[in-house]
Enzyme design. Structure first.
Site, PDB file in Angstrom:
ATOM      1  CG  ASP A 222       0.883   3.204  -1.030  1.00 52.93           C
ATOM      2  OD1 ASP A 222       1.684   4.108  -0.709  1.00 52.93           O
ATOM      3  OD2 ASP A 222       0.653   2.906  -2.212  1.00 52.93           O
TER       4      ASP A 222
ATOM      5  CD  GLU B 136      -2.785   2.203  -5.263  1.00 50.64           C
ATOM      6  OE1 GLU B 136      -3.455   2.338  -6.286  1.00 50.64           O
ATOM      7  OE2 GLU B 136      -1.718   1.582  -5.224  1.00 50.64           O
ATOM      8  CG  ASN B 137      -2.468  -0.764  -2.341  1.00 49.40           C
ATOM      9  OD1 ASN B 137      -1.537   0.027  -2.271  1.00 49.40           O
ATOM     10  ND2 ASN B 137      -2.767  -1.401  -3.454  1.00 49.40           N
TER      11      ASN B 137
ATOM     12  CG  HIS C  71      -4.130  -1.333  -7.092  1.00 43.96           C
ATOM     13  ND1 HIS C  71      -4.352  -2.455  -7.872  1.00 43.96           N
ATOM     14  CD2 HIS C  71      -2.824  -1.384  -6.720  1.00 43.96           C
ATOM     15  CE1 HIS C  71      -3.230  -3.162  -7.958  1.00 43.96           C
ATOM     16  NE2 HIS C  71      -2.284  -2.528  -7.269  1.00 43.96           N
TER      17      HIS C  71
ATOM     18  CG  HIS D 113       0.471   5.728  -6.873  1.00 47.60           C
ATOM     19  ND1 HIS D 113       0.404   5.453  -5.518  1.00 47.60           N
ATOM     20  CD2 HIS D 113       0.181   4.568  -7.500  1.00 47.60           C
ATOM     21  CE1 HIS D 113       0.078   4.190  -5.349  1.00 47.60           C
ATOM     22  NE2 HIS D 113      -0.052   3.622  -6.533  1.00 47.60           N
TER      23      HIS D 113
ATOM     24  CG  HIS E  35       3.247  -1.091  -0.976  1.00 49.38           C
ATOM     25  ND1 HIS E  35       2.317  -2.124  -0.950  1.00 49.38           N
ATOM     26  CD2 HIS E  35       2.625  -0.042  -1.574  1.00 49.38           C
ATOM     27  CE1 HIS E  35       1.194  -1.714  -1.501  1.00 49.38           C
ATOM     28  NE2 HIS E  35       1.358  -0.455  -1.900  1.00 49.38           N
TER      29      HIS E  35
END
Length: 272
Positions: free
Chosen positions: A8, A39-40, A68, A153, A180
């Site tokens: 990520d 996605e972040n 997200h 995910h 993360h």
């Protein structure tokens, strides 16, 4: 096939780490396929069309998403003109975009990239096992794809491990994202699938999972929010998973963690 999965990408620090590091890795490691979870990427929440193209220019061949996916509302529109942007396949029917894509690699082979999202401690999405079974059956490894990568995910390590064994022998790689924090359990499962519970993030590790420390720490101490989460903006570390697959079977032959940047112990594959 030589494959790099990048965990990520969080905020600007993650984007800088990716853009500065990835082109050299593609050249030096002679990578065939690069998949990045994005996605972040936009301030820690979602992805924009400009960032999508930025990652492609840096060398990403496919970009996966997660919970997200729609934090940047423009993603709901531009995803339909972004064929290499892949959102979770088990989002409800009618969701814009695609949950799997067949990607042409630098070596002329074809790789199926699938994104799915967990249900444990997450929103009630559709059954990821059923969706993955459908996608793997529709494009079987060796018959229709030279390699298959699954980005799962999810929050729960148990759900991620179960997905790994469920896909073992049918996918080249199952790699977890979302928490993360890189795990140390990268290995090849009995059926030949490379596995890692979480690839970690590409971002500033002087943080709380990529966010500036003060607000998340304060919420634990106070019990209520006092402001917004902001992505940490220090020097980023690129984290991910390197996998080499067999050209005949499509299954993994070698696997290694990747960590390039400050704070975490450096890790690179010794087989390239």
């Amino acid at each position: 096939m030589r494959i790099l999965f990048v965990g990520d990408v969080v905020g600007r620090s993650g984007r800088v780490a990716l853009n500065e590091t990835l082109p050299g890795l593609i050249r030096d490691w002679k990578l065939d396929l690069v998949v990045v979870n994005g996605e972040n990427a936009a301030g820690g929440f979602g992805i924009t069309e400009a960032i999508y193209h930025e990652f492609l220019e840096a060398g990403a061949d496919a970009i996966t998403l997660g919970n997200h996916s729609w934090d940047q509302r423009e993603a709901l529109v531009f995803i339909d003109r972004a064929p290499r942007l892949i959102r979770p396949a088990n989002f409800p029917p009618g969701t814009p975009g695609r949950g799997a894509a067949l990607i042409d690699t630098r070596s002329g082979k074809r790789a199926l990239v699938i994104n799915a999202i967990g249900r444990v401690f997450m929103q009630p999405f559709d059954d990821p096992f059923a969706i993955l079974d459908r996608e793997l059956s529709a494009c079987p490894l060796r018959e229709a794809a030279d390699a298959v990568l699954v980005d799962f995910h999810g929050e729960a390590t148990s759900e991620k491990q179960s997905i790994g064994y469920f896909c073992d022998g049918r996918a080249s790689i199952v790699v977890g994202t979302h928490t993360h924090v890189p795990t140390s359990d990268h290995r090849i499962l009995p059926g030949g699938t490379a596995y890692m519970t979480d690839a970690g993030m590409t971002g500033d590790y002087e943080s709380v999972i990529g966010m500036q420390k003060e607000e998340p720490l304060g919420r634990f101490l106070r019990g209520y929010p006092a402001g917004r989460f902001e992505a940490a903006d220090g020097v980023g570390t690129l984290s991910g998973l390197a996998v080499e697959t067999d050209d005949v079977t499509g299954l993994a032959t070698r696997v290694a963690a990747v960590r390039i940047g400050p704070l975490l112990e450096r890790a690179v594959p010794d087989f390239w």
